[in-house]
Design a protein around this motif. Structure first.
Motif, PDB file in Angstrom:
ATOM      1  N   ARG A 102       0.857  -1.186   0.000  1.00  0.00           N
ATOM      2  CA  ARG A 102       0.000   0.000   0.000  1.00  0.00           C
ATOM      3  C   ARG A 102       0.891   1.234   0.000  1.00  0.00           C
ATOM      4  N   GLU A 104       0.762   3.930   1.607  1.00  0.00           N
ATOM      5  CA  GLU A 104       1.099   4.393   2.955  1.00  0.00           C
ATOM      6  C   GLU A 104       2.289   3.626   3.525  1.00  0.00           C
ATOM      7  N   GLU A 105       2.322   2.303   3.295  1.00  0.00           N
ATOM      8  CA  GLU A 105       3.443   1.481   3.779  1.00  0.00           C
ATOM      9  C   GLU A 105       4.758   1.929   3.140  1.00  0.00           C
ATOM     10  N   ASP A 126      -1.892   0.297  -6.235  1.00  0.00           N
ATOM     11  CA  ASP A 126      -1.336  -0.365  -5.051  1.00  0.00           C
ATOM     12  C   ASP A 126      -2.277  -1.400  -4.470  1.00  0.00           C
ATOM     13  N   GLY A 127      -1.711  -2.197  -3.580  1.00  0.00           N
ATOM     14  CA  GLY A 127      -2.477  -3.190  -2.837  1.00  0.00           C
ATOM     15  C   GLY A 127      -2.248  -4.600  -3.343  1.00  0.00           C
ATOM     16  N   ASN A 145      -9.842  -4.223  -3.615  1.00  0.00           N
ATOM     17  CA  ASN A 145      -9.070  -3.467  -2.625  1.00  0.00           C
ATOM     18  C   ASN A 145      -7.963  -2.633  -3.276  1.00  0.00           C
ATOM     19  N   GLN A 146      -7.616  -2.937  -4.514  1.00  0.00           N
ATOM     20  CA  GLN A 146      -6.512  -2.237  -5.170  1.00  0.00           C
ATOM     21  C   GLN A 146      -6.956  -0.838  -5.584  1.00  0.00           C
ATOM     22  N   ARG A 147      -6.027   0.123  -5.474  1.00  0.00           N
ATOM     23  CA  ARG A 147      -6.380   1.541  -5.636  1.00  0.00           C
ATOM     24  C   ARG A 147      -5.524   2.220  -6.687  1.00  0.00           C
TER      25      ARG A 147
END
Length: 198
Positions: A102, A104-105, A126-127, A145-147
């Motif tokens: 992600r 953020e990570e 991501d994701g 969930n992927q963005r």
């Protein structure tokens, strides 16, 4: 500076916006269950190629608007891909990057190489792939969930049009008779396609 590569496509129209080069890197520590490309996980697979040599191939090759980095896991070779991205951006090419992490990570990791690859990326997806959340209704992603992250203005116009972009496949026949497929489709679609070819 060398990249470990699984496959390089000098031109494709299914791995991101427009006509692009596509670099599938070798090596991934995430190992998503149900991954369509587990053969890209091994860190010692694929082959090595110098970043500058690959940049020259792309710049002197078929006319493309950018490059897509996918995996494997691109952020495992972030420094090399950032270098390649900078060379291509000097030629006004765009960069699209996929990652199983992600955003953020990646930002919180405090790694300069991650930051450099993020900095050259125009569009980041991501994701991790989550098989229980399988969803191919949006372009280029496999689970809901992927963005999409529009990190520059380059593809900002796609933000409102993303649902109108279809997923597509490319089928390539190699000189030695192998059939290579790239793009995104669900397994039953692939089975249907190959049954028609038999």
């Amino acid at each position: 500076m060398a990249l470990r590569i699984h496959r390089f496509l000098p031109v494709t129209s299914v791995e991101g916006p427009g006509v692009r080069a596509c670099l599938q890197v070798q090596g991934c520590p995430i190992h998503c269950p149900g991954c369509a490309v587990p053969f890209t996980w091994a860190e010692d697979g694929g082959y090595l190629m110098e970043v500058e040599e690959l940049a020259e191939q792309i710049i002197c090759g078929p006319k493309v608007e950018g490059i897509t980095f996918l995996g494997g896991e691109p952020f495992m070779q972030a420094s090399e891909l950032a270098r390649l991205g900078r060379l291509l951006k000097k030629e006004s090419l765009s960069v699209m990057t996929f990652t199983g992490f992600r955003l953020e990570e990646l930002k919180q990791a405090g790694r300069a190489d991650y930051d450099e690859l993020i900095e050259v990326t125009d569009l980041l997806i991501d994701g991790p792939f989550i098989i229980e959340h399988l969803d191919t209704s949006r372009p280029w992603v496999g689970s809901y969930n992927q963005r999409y992250h529009f990190l520059s203005d380059r593809y900002l116009h796609l933000k409102e049009e993303i649902m109108d972009i279809p997923n597509r496949l490319e089928v390539r026949l190699t000189p030695d008779g192998r059939v290579m497929v790239n793009g995104l489709a669900e397994m039953q679609d692939l089975e249907g396609l190959f049954n028609k070819l038999l």
